[in-house]
Design a protein around this motif. Structure first.
Motif, short mmCIF file in Angstrom:
data_model
loop_
_atom_site.label_atom_id
_atom_site.label_comp_id
_atom_site.label_asym_id
_atom_site.label_seq_id
_atom_site.Cartn_x
_atom_site.Cartn_y
_atom_site.Cartn_z
N ASN A 40 34.81 50.75 65.87
CA ASN A 40 34.40 49.46 66.42
C ASN A 40 32.89 49.30 66.25
O ASN A 40 32.17 50.28 66.01
CB ASN A 40 34.81 49.39 67.90
CG ASN A 40 34.70 47.99 68.45
OD1 ASN A 40 34.75 47.01 67.73
ND2 ASN A 40 34.56 47.88 69.76
N GLY A 41 32.39 48.11 66.41
CA GLY A 41 30.98 47.84 66.17
C GLY A 41 30.02 48.55 67.08
O GLY A 41 28.82 48.60 66.81
N LYS B 32 30.52 51.81 68.05
CA LYS B 32 30.74 53.26 67.97
C LYS B 32 29.68 53.94 67.10
O LYS B 32 28.75 53.31 66.62
CB LYS B 32 32.14 53.53 67.43
CG LYS B 32 33.27 53.06 68.35
CD LYS B 32 33.21 53.76 69.69
CE LYS B 32 34.46 53.56 70.54
NZ LYS B 32 34.69 52.17 70.93
N THR C 65 30.62 52.38 62.08
CA THR C 65 31.50 51.21 62.21
C THR C 65 32.10 50.83 60.86
O THR C 65 31.54 51.15 59.81
CB THR C 65 30.74 50.01 62.79
OG1 THR C 65 31.66 48.96 63.10
CG2 THR C 65 29.70 49.49 61.81
N CYS D 17 25.91 49.66 66.23
CA CYS D 17 25.75 50.38 64.97
C CYS D 17 24.68 49.74 64.09
O CYS D 17 24.37 48.56 64.23
CB CYS D 17 27.08 50.43 64.22
SG CYS D 17 28.02 51.92 64.56
#
Length: 387
Positions: free
Chosen positions: A192-193, A195, A198, A10
């Motif tokens: 989550n980081g 996706k 985030t 992200c």
């Protein structure tokens, strides 16, 4: 980041810091506060059709959302839950948290998601074998590709089994012009980081109405009753999202559509690059009703393709190693849950699709950090690897 091309990461839009600083200034650094409330409203505005009664509850992770979705559906020890086999383990692990048994169902080849016809057969077979119906159905929108929603819903209605949609990878994807996360009784989101957007870590559960939202929020805050003392009448969990993380989410929502559009642009570049290239098949929307966010573009290698070094581990692993030497991160398609050692004793209904995809598929980089220069390097490296 250096020169490494990461699979998915992200990117901050710039406004996240403003919301975080407001939380510090006002001392709202706990799992409640204006950022949490605002982020939930932002998600509802983005996801839900006009007039929807649904609510979105921000949680600590997508896994927590799946777990609370199963709790809300009444999954208990001794129950069975139908689960898509081709997925990340977080789709299945919460079934075990509840002491229930996941029953794995293979994929169909168009979307790579749960096969509705096989699901129907598997439910009938479980009923014949156990004398009971499964308690819930968990399907996944894999890599952002919407599942065959209407067919799954038809099977669920036929048997009277509630559905949980794992849309962790499908933020912004649509099926028949409706956002993923809206299908089934409950929908799961992940921030989550890696996706589409985030909150550093986090997730959310899309709930059917206000009452379900209140119950989920109660479960997520240790199931404390509204009494002057600490009263707990059922087991609860520490699953609420913090006001700090929600501040990141509020900033990310300002660039969410930009991120989604970029992933689709990356997919278009791969489409153009591989359209006449023998040996590679790019996974695409199978029809006009599907509109994937292409969170991770995925390719499969045809059997006749020959890649340098494939003798030691197969085509996807050979390609992964070649790309890794060029500092490009890729990933195998998920290893199906029915092949995972922990789940080896669980029932599974198979047609060979998920194993074929695992043996022939690879996920390619896509994120706001992947631009034209990075794509040219990825594509040229892939093409040069073919004999």
């Amino acid at each position: 980041m250096g020169d490494r091309i990461l699979l998915s990461l992200c990117k901050m839009g710039g406004k996240e810091k403003d919301f975080i600083e407001a939380a510090f200034r006002d001392n709202w650094v706990v799992p409640l506060g204006p950022n949490v409330d605002g982020f939930e409203k932002d998600l509802e505005t983005f996801l839900l059709p006009e007039g929807s009664r649904k609510r979105v509850c921000a949680l600590a992770s997508g896994t927590a959302a799946i777990h609370l979705g199963l709790v809300m559906l009444g999954v208990e020890r001794g129950d069975e839950v139908m689960v898509q086999s081709l997925t990340f383990s977080a789709s299945a692990n919460p079934v075990k948290y509840q002491g229930a048994t996941p029953v794995f169902v293979d994929s169909e080849p168009e979307t790579w998601n749960i096969d509705p016809q096989l699901l129907d057969y598997a439910i009938k077979d479980r009923k014949d074998k156990t004398g009971r119906l499964p308690k819930a159905i968990v399907f996944v929108d894999l890599y952002g590709m919407p599942a065959k929603m209407r067919e799954i819903e038809e099977v669920a209605r036929k048997w009277g089994i509630p559905v949980l949609e794992d849309a962790a990878e499908a933020f912004g994807s649509e099926y028949q012009e409706e956002k993923c996360g809206n299908f089934g009784e409950y929908g799961v989101l992940s921030f989550n980081g890696n996706k589409m957007i985030t909150t550093s870590g986090g997730g959310a559960l899309v709930c059917p109405d206000d009452e379900a939202f209140r119950r989920v929020m109660n479960y997520a805050t240790q199931s404390r009753e509204a009494t002057p003392w600490y009263q707990h009448e059922r087991i609860g969990y520490n699953y609420r999202m913090s006001n700090i993380c929600a501040g990141i989410g509020r900033g990310q929502m300002m660039v969410a559509q930009e991120h989604i559009d970029h992933h689709r642009w990356v997919q278009a570049q791969y489409r153009e690059a591989f359209k006449d290239f023998e040996g590679i098949i790019l996974h695409e929307n199978p029809g006009p009703e599907f509109d994937s966010n292409f969170w991770l573009p995925t390719i499969t290698f045809s059997p006749e393709a020959h890649i340098s070094g494939e003798e030691a581990g197969g085509k996807p692993e050979a390609m992964r190693r070649i790309l890794e030497k060029e500092n490009i991160e890729t990933r195998h398609v998920w290893k199906p849950m029915h092949l995972q050692p922990f789940f080896k004793d669980c029932p599974a209904y198979l047609n060979g699709v998920s194993e074929d995809l695992f043996n022939s598929g690879l996920c390619l980089p896509a994120s706001p950090w992947v631009g034209q220069k990075e794509l040219e390097k990825i594509i040229s490296t892939i093409k040069s690897a073919f004999k």
